[in-house]
Design an enzyme around this catalytic site. Sequence first.
Site, PDB file in Angstrom:
ATOM      1  N   PRO A 151      -1.436  -6.805  -8.143  1.00  0.00           N
ATOM      2  CA  PRO A 151      -1.088  -6.899  -9.562  1.00  0.00           C
ATOM      3  C   PRO A 151      -0.914  -5.524 -10.211  1.00  0.00           C
ATOM      4  O   PRO A 151      -1.482  -4.527  -9.756  1.00  0.00           O
ATOM      5  CB  PRO A 151      -2.289  -7.624 -10.172  1.00  0.00           C
ATOM      6  N   ILE A 152      -0.134  -5.513 -11.270  1.00  0.00           N
ATOM      7  CA  ILE A 152       0.028  -4.316 -12.097  1.00  0.00           C
ATOM      8  C   ILE A 152      -1.144  -4.287 -13.069  1.00  0.00           C
ATOM      9  O   ILE A 152      -1.353  -5.247 -13.810  1.00  0.00           O
ATOM     10  CB  ILE A 152       1.382  -4.346 -12.830  1.00  0.00           C
ATOM     11  N   ASP A 165      17.096  -5.149 -29.208  1.00  0.00           N
ATOM     12  CA  ASP A 165      16.459  -5.555 -30.448  1.00  0.00           C
ATOM     13  C   ASP A 165      17.571  -6.022 -31.408  1.00  0.00           C
ATOM     14  O   ASP A 165      18.752  -6.013 -31.045  1.00  0.00           O
ATOM     15  CB  ASP A 165      15.614  -4.396 -31.002  1.00  0.00           C
ATOM     16  N   LYS A 200      -6.680   2.261  -2.578  1.00  0.00           N
ATOM     17  CA  LYS A 200      -6.567   0.889  -3.065  1.00  0.00           C
ATOM     18  C   LYS A 200      -5.485   0.721  -4.132  1.00  0.00           C
ATOM     19  O   LYS A 200      -5.418  -0.339  -4.771  1.00  0.00           O
ATOM     20  CB  LYS A 200      -7.913   0.453  -3.672  1.00  0.00           C
TER      21      LYS A 200
END
Lengths: 147, 147, 147, 147
Positions: free
Chosen positions: D69-70, D26, D99
């Site tokens: 996918p996440i 940052d 799954k």
Amino acid sequence: MTRQRNSPLEDGVHCTTVRVRFGDTDPYGIVYFVSYFRYCHRAIEEYLRACGLRPEETFKNVQEGFGLPIVEAWCRFRRPSKYGELLRMETQIQEMRAKAIIFRFEFYPETGRELLAEGTANLVAIGPDWRGRPLPERLKIALTGIE
Amino acid sequence: MTRQRNSPLEDGVHCTTVRVRFGDTDPYGIVYFVSYFRYCHRAIEEYLRACGLRPEETFKNVQEGFGLPIVEAWCRFRRPSKYGELLRMETQIQEMRAKAIIFRFEFYPETGRELLAEGTANLVAIGPDWRGRPLPERLKIALTGIE
Amino acid sequence: MTRQRNSPLEDGVHCTTVRVRFGDTDPYGIVYFVSYFRYCHRAIEEYLRACGLRPEETFKNVQEGFGLPIVEAWCRFRRPSKYGELLRMETQIQEMRAKAIIFRFEFYPETGRELLAEGTANLVAIGPDWRGRPLPERLKIALTGIE
Amino acid sequence: MTRQRNSPLEDGVHCTTVRVRFGDTDPYGIVYFVSYFRYCHRAIEEYLRACGLRPEETFKNVQEGFGLPIVEAWCRFRRPSKYGELLRMETQIQEMRAKAIIFRFEFYPETGRELLAEGTANLVAIGPDWRGRPLPERLKIALTGIE
């Protein structure tokens, strides 16, 4: 003396949009989950601005001796978004504690009510020594409209 | 008194590798051109480390009163790289001036001599007032091995 | 038959703004040079949109059998920008060739004429085999207003 | 027939390191929370590779008709890390369902047992229609060593 709600935001919800940019996707053209967290930070920035707070003096403020780091973040991704799409972000304060703020984010298509993703980010107030401290009064008032 | 070349790097070229990550590509799985510039900065960091310099004390050094911002950068992209590939970066100092360093980068497949991309980055030494100043002697010696 | 200029852009210059976000800076709060290249891509996207072209069908278009990758990019950084600042980007086509487009970018403070950074990006038209091909006529017309 | 555990990873924990880069912080030099999620994805990639799986054929596999996918991610940030630091990431599978896979991440200093950050990422197996489907058997075996 009655507490008065004067939030600058209607119903306490701030709306803004974000465009899915070329570098925001995964190799298959779907928004990379990491990008959503970047969008969340942007949503906080716009929320602060809508409350009259300058983000660059709010996340860290040397003069007033506080910082406001994000200590926890979570997102659930329900439906994929693609390169070029315009997303609507709805941001609100889910909880305001003595030393912490929890923001809540919802992502929708530009027009439509299908929830694409949702998340939260927890910010805590710290002093120059990185230890917790109460949220600056000025911030609480600006964010809630309650004096 | 003879000047002596003692560079820590063989032929002055530093080699390192970078893996193309999930977030580094464009929506079509090809490395996003912006990522190459990120790789270039990483190559500079590794070059500095190979010369015994800590990047976090080199790009900005409050104690010694200097900064080393990148004031110009350029890349040419010759062949596409894909998600998951391992790239070899060859980094060298193309030119060392009184107040500036120009790094040169070449990107190759992990094994192979096919030039994928090439670029340069110009860094200038500045003082606390952001005005140009000579490169710190300590840096020049570390980078060139010439005293 | 006379050629007619009908560009959707006044003087061929497209203006847009970009906010310096939390993740766009270096560790010292100054815009990381890599972020400027990201802003440049965004400027191209907005330029295309202003000309009635959808970026997601322009950088790669399977139906029409062309791609438009960036093959070269350059930026010079003249003055630092900080977290929270709003930058004005002025984008124009510097050169239009048979098979290539060169975009030129200039970055200014939101209000003011002090040049903060400038750059170029070269895009070439390629076919499905990644070999150069003439720019699609539809694109040239949309970008220049010349038929 | 006995089930046999043959995980390629000792105790099922994979260790890798990540350097905090110039663009990862940052504006105050502290790792931007979004970067940790990027590190998490990288940790998954390295975990897969350690199990003999190529990430570029695992997150999406057109031939075998699945994607991974996440769908959820979470991180807690306990102590700040700075530009230039080397972090050790410990990655393990927290839960393996029919799954779905839940990865767990812990971040430590390169040497030391002080927990800097921790997180999880939930991946679900989907078919070409984006509907849930059982994890491909090949994946389960490679990840757990159980046949």
